[in-house]
Scaffold this motif. Sequence first.
Motif, PDB file in Angstrom:
ATOM      1  N   HIS A   2    -116.601 -32.819  15.018  1.00 43.68           N
ATOM      2  CA  HIS A   2    -115.670 -31.858  14.624  1.00 43.68           C
ATOM      3  C   HIS A   2    -114.238 -32.329  14.402  1.00 43.68           C
ATOM      4  O   HIS A   2    -113.411 -32.032  13.337  1.00 43.68           O
ATOM      5  CB  HIS A   2    -115.732 -30.683  15.650  1.00 43.68           C
ATOM      6  CG  HIS A   2    -114.981 -29.637  15.280  1.00 43.68           C
ATOM      7  ND1 HIS A   2    -113.712 -28.949  15.671  1.00 43.68           N
ATOM      8  CD2 HIS A   2    -115.328 -28.336  14.353  1.00 43.68           C
ATOM      9  CE1 HIS A   2    -113.514 -27.828  15.059  1.00 43.68           C
ATOM     10  NE2 HIS A   2    -114.530 -27.530  14.256  1.00 43.68           N
ATOM     11  N   PHE A   3    -113.785 -33.004  15.413  1.00 41.05           N
ATOM     12  CA  PHE A   3    -112.104 -33.385  15.402  1.00 41.05           C
ATOM     13  C   PHE A   3    -112.034 -34.469  14.266  1.00 41.05           C
ATOM     14  O   PHE A   3    -111.095 -34.448  13.288  1.00 41.05           O
ATOM     15  CB  PHE A   3    -111.946 -34.180  16.682  1.00 41.05           C
ATOM     16  CG  PHE A   3    -110.394 -34.436  16.676  1.00 41.05           C
ATOM     17  CD1 PHE A   3    -109.247 -33.476  16.559  1.00 41.05           C
ATOM     18  CD2 PHE A   3    -109.918 -35.808  16.875  1.00 41.05           C
ATOM     19  CE1 PHE A   3    -107.996 -33.823  16.588  1.00 41.05           C
ATOM     20  CE2 PHE A   3    -108.753 -36.088  16.941  1.00 41.05           C
ATOM     21  CZ  PHE A   3    -107.503 -35.106  16.804  1.00 41.05           C
ATOM     22  N   GLN A  45    -117.332 -32.023  25.756  1.00 41.22           N
ATOM     23  CA  GLN A  45    -116.433 -31.534  25.090  1.00 41.22           C
ATOM     24  C   GLN A  45    -114.869 -32.432  25.304  1.00 41.22           C
ATOM     25  O   GLN A  45    -113.937 -32.291  24.405  1.00 41.22           O
ATOM     26  CB  GLN A  45    -115.908 -29.939  25.598  1.00 41.22           C
ATOM     27  CG  GLN A  45    -116.688 -29.014  25.096  1.00 41.22           C
ATOM     28  CD  GLN A  45    -116.661 -27.888  25.687  1.00 41.22           C
ATOM     29  OE1 GLN A  45    -115.924 -27.655  26.533  1.00 41.22           O
ATOM     30  NE2 GLN A  45    -116.925 -26.835  25.169  1.00 41.22           N
ATOM     31  N   VAL A 101    -118.149 -32.582  19.482  1.00 44.91           N
ATOM     32  CA  VAL A 101    -116.586 -32.311  19.429  1.00 44.91           C
ATOM     33  C   VAL A 101    -115.895 -33.438  18.673  1.00 44.91           C
ATOM     34  O   VAL A 101    -114.836 -33.345  17.865  1.00 44.91           O
ATOM     35  CB  VAL A 101    -116.122 -32.040  20.717  1.00 44.91           C
ATOM     36  CG1 VAL A 101    -114.376 -32.086  20.778  1.00 44.91           C
ATOM     37  CG2 VAL A 101    -116.393 -30.740  21.331  1.00 44.91           C
ATOM     38  N   GLN A 103    -111.127 -24.783  23.680  1.00 44.96           N
ATOM     39  CA  GLN A 103    -112.206 -25.038  24.403  1.00 44.96           C
ATOM     40  C   GLN A 103    -112.594 -26.766  24.352  1.00 44.96           C
ATOM     41  O   GLN A 103    -113.384 -27.399  25.086  1.00 44.96           O
ATOM     42  CB  GLN A 103    -113.694 -24.451  24.142  1.00 44.96           C
ATOM     43  CG  GLN A 103    -114.315 -24.915  22.764  1.00 44.96           C
ATOM     44  CD  GLN A 103    -113.472 -24.128  21.626  1.00 44.96           C
ATOM     45  OE1 GLN A 103    -112.551 -23.596  21.805  1.00 44.96           O
ATOM     46  NE2 GLN A 103    -114.462 -24.271  20.414  1.00 44.96           N
ATOM     47  N   ASN A 104    -111.847 -27.460  23.287  1.00 49.64           N
ATOM     48  CA  ASN A 104    -112.054 -28.818  23.130  1.00 49.64           C
ATOM     49  C   ASN A 104    -111.078 -29.764  23.578  1.00 49.64           C
ATOM     50  O   ASN A 104    -109.907 -29.477  23.118  1.00 49.64           O
ATOM     51  CB  ASN A 104    -112.565 -29.101  21.536  1.00 49.64           C
ATOM     52  CG  ASN A 104    -113.621 -28.386  20.888  1.00 49.64           C
ATOM     53  OD1 ASN A 104    -114.325 -27.998  21.966  1.00 49.64           O
ATOM     54  ND2 ASN A 104    -113.684 -28.165  19.922  1.00 49.64           N
ATOM     55  N   TYR A 129    -111.894 -32.581  11.112  1.00 48.37           N
ATOM     56  CA  TYR A 129    -110.649 -31.693  11.261  1.00 48.37           C
ATOM     57  C   TYR A 129    -109.552 -32.533  10.598  1.00 48.37           C
ATOM     58  O   TYR A 129    -108.653 -32.271   9.849  1.00 48.37           O
ATOM     59  CB  TYR A 129    -110.174 -31.205  12.554  1.00 48.37           C
ATOM     60  CG  TYR A 129    -109.177 -30.381  12.602  1.00 48.37           C
ATOM     61  CD1 TYR A 129    -109.097 -28.855  12.171  1.00 48.37           C
ATOM     62  CD2 TYR A 129    -107.787 -30.806  12.814  1.00 48.37           C
ATOM     63  CE1 TYR A 129    -108.090 -27.868  12.011  1.00 48.37           C
ATOM     64  CE2 TYR A 129    -106.686 -29.879  12.684  1.00 48.37           C
ATOM     65  CZ  TYR A 129    -106.999 -28.679  12.527  1.00 48.37           C
ATOM     66  OH  TYR A 129    -105.673 -27.850  12.390  1.00 48.37           O
ATOM     67  N   TYR A 157    -104.854 -28.380  16.515  1.00 44.96           N
ATOM     68  CA  TYR A 157    -106.111 -28.331  16.637  1.00 44.96           C
ATOM     69  C   TYR A 157    -106.378 -27.734  18.214  1.00 44.96           C
ATOM     70  O   TYR A 157    -107.235 -26.989  18.374  1.00 44.96           O
ATOM     71  CB  TYR A 157    -106.655 -29.947  16.651  1.00 44.96           C
ATOM     72  CG  TYR A 157    -108.143 -29.795  16.860  1.00 44.96           C
ATOM     73  CD1 TYR A 157    -109.321 -29.601  16.033  1.00 44.96           C
ATOM     74  CD2 TYR A 157    -108.902 -30.050  18.361  1.00 44.96           C
ATOM     75  CE1 TYR A 157    -110.516 -29.544  16.251  1.00 44.96           C
ATOM     76  CE2 TYR A 157    -110.117 -30.286  18.647  1.00 44.96           C
ATOM     77  CZ  TYR A 157    -110.922 -30.179  17.410  1.00 44.96           C
ATOM     78  OH  TYR A 157    -112.545 -30.149  17.710  1.00 44.96           O
ATOM     79  N   ARG A 158    -105.833 -28.176  19.131  1.00 45.08           N
ATOM     80  CA  ARG A 158    -106.049 -27.342  20.462  1.00 45.08           C
ATOM     81  C   ARG A 158    -105.674 -25.984  20.447  1.00 45.08           C
ATOM     82  O   ARG A 158    -106.282 -25.146  21.130  1.00 45.08           O
ATOM     83  CB  ARG A 158    -105.049 -28.141  21.431  1.00 45.08           C
ATOM     84  CG  ARG A 158    -105.576 -29.712  21.634  1.00 45.08           C
ATOM     85  CD  ARG A 158    -104.434 -30.095  22.744  1.00 45.08           C
ATOM     86  NE  ARG A 158    -104.735 -31.780  22.966  1.00 45.08           N
ATOM     87  CZ  ARG A 158    -104.074 -32.737  22.801  1.00 45.08           C
ATOM     88  NH1 ARG A 158    -102.846 -32.455  22.336  1.00 45.08           N
ATOM     89  NH2 ARG A 158    -104.606 -33.790  22.841  1.00 45.08           N
ATOM     90  N   GLU A 159    -104.631 -25.481  19.730  1.00 45.88           N
ATOM     91  CA  GLU A 159    -104.372 -24.372  19.281  1.00 45.88           C
ATOM     92  C   GLU A 159    -105.765 -23.435  18.777  1.00 45.88           C
ATOM     93  O   GLU A 159    -105.954 -22.211  19.293  1.00 45.88           O
ATOM     94  CB  GLU A 159    -103.223 -23.674  18.531  1.00 45.88           C
ATOM     95  CG  GLU A 159    -101.989 -24.340  19.286  1.00 45.88           C
ATOM     96  CD  GLU A 159    -100.729 -24.123  18.332  1.00 45.88           C
ATOM     97  OE1 GLU A 159    -100.613 -23.981  17.103  1.00 45.88           O
ATOM     98  OE2 GLU A 159     -99.517 -24.389  19.068  1.00 45.88           O
ATOM     99  N   ARG A 160    -106.412 -23.910  17.933  1.00 47.39           N
ATOM    100  CA  ARG A 160    -107.248 -23.544  17.129  1.00 47.39           C
ATOM    101  C   ARG A 160    -108.786 -23.694  17.979  1.00 47.39           C
ATOM    102  O   ARG A 160    -109.552 -22.492  18.139  1.00 47.39           O
ATOM    103  CB  ARG A 160    -107.471 -24.046  15.772  1.00 47.39           C
ATOM    104  CG  ARG A 160    -106.428 -23.525  14.851  1.00 47.39           C
ATOM    105  CD  ARG A 160    -106.458 -24.246  13.680  1.00 47.39           C
ATOM    106  NE  ARG A 160    -105.580 -23.908  12.657  1.00 47.39           N
ATOM    107  CZ  ARG A 160    -104.361 -23.739  12.497  1.00 47.39           C
ATOM    108  NH1 ARG A 160    -103.624 -24.095  13.851  1.00 47.39           N
ATOM    109  NH2 ARG A 160    -103.461 -23.242  11.757  1.00 47.39           N
ATOM    110  N   TYR A 161    -108.832 -24.570  18.768  1.00 38.16           N
ATOM    111  CA  TYR A 161    -110.153 -24.751  19.431  1.00 38.16           C
ATOM    112  C   TYR A 161    -109.766 -25.326  20.959  1.00 38.16           C
ATOM    113  O   TYR A 161    -109.915 -26.400  21.379  1.00 38.16           O
ATOM    114  CB  TYR A 161    -111.096 -25.910  18.931  1.00 38.16           C
ATOM    115  CG  TYR A 161    -111.123 -25.816  17.284  1.00 38.16           C
ATOM    116  CD1 TYR A 161    -112.171 -24.926  17.122  1.00 38.16           C
ATOM    117  CD2 TYR A 161    -110.322 -26.441  16.528  1.00 38.16           C
ATOM    118  CE1 TYR A 161    -112.343 -24.505  15.616  1.00 38.16           C
ATOM    119  CE2 TYR A 161    -110.529 -26.125  15.035  1.00 38.16           C
ATOM    120  CZ  TYR A 161    -111.477 -25.086  14.745  1.00 38.16           C
ATOM    121  OH  TYR A 161    -111.636 -24.926  13.282  1.00 38.16           O
TER     122      TYR A 161
END
Length: 258
Positions: A232-233, A26, A229, A53-54, A236, A47-51
């Motif tokens: 995914h990023f 991650q 991850v 865990q990543n 995004y 992004y960190r607010e939404r995910y």
Amino acid sequence: MWIRQAVLAGLAVTALLMATAVQAQQITRVAAASQLRFVLEAIATQYRERYPQNTIDIQYGSSGRFYAQITHGAPFDVYLSADMDYPAALVEAGFAASEAMPYAIGRIAIWSNTVDAQSLVLADLADERFRRVAIANPRLAPYGARAEEALISAGLWDALQPRLVYGDNVSGTLQLVQSGAAEVGIVALAQVLNPVIAAQGGYALIDVDVHRPLEQGLVVTRRAAQNEVARHFADYLRGVEAATLFQTYGYDLPAVIP
């Protein structure tokens, strides 16, 4: 009884190792062109607010230096260049786990913190009051290459050679002007739209017709082939939410946004 305890202990160790492996996967390390700092910090925060865990770890520098580092094994998972050439070269050389994908189109601007740059045009850079003119190193930084093209188009490149000073990247170029090492510079529009920088001086946008487009691209590196991850990023960064922030920070968008 002891056999059952041993089995349970073994299962616990296995579960811990699997959790550690997932956690390690991650952590995604991102190499990003320096002019992206302001917009990418905003995107990363979102992004960190939404995910949560990543984990995303971002380093900033010149596109050319990052390209060289990745080809020599630097541990980056996602590479955001200030052009499409470097990502395409990584794909061609087998150092990428994705295609080269456009995410934004940059613009360059004349900026100064000591004179009113809003009324300046490229021809004004030949004025004797500008003893030093800063641009990014054209051999390392795409923004520097486009500055060179703009000066060539204006017929100024040869005349300005003795007065040019170079930053390793476009952030270094901005710092040269801020420090007084140059009176004026050609920098990224995204930099001078930042409120802190905007308060220090005005800017004049350079016409896109005098240089090649600054289409910026990214790749997921070969190192991150199995890093979900990282993918995914990368997705995004090319999505609608990130596109809104790119536009806010002065970037144009590629023709196709997923």
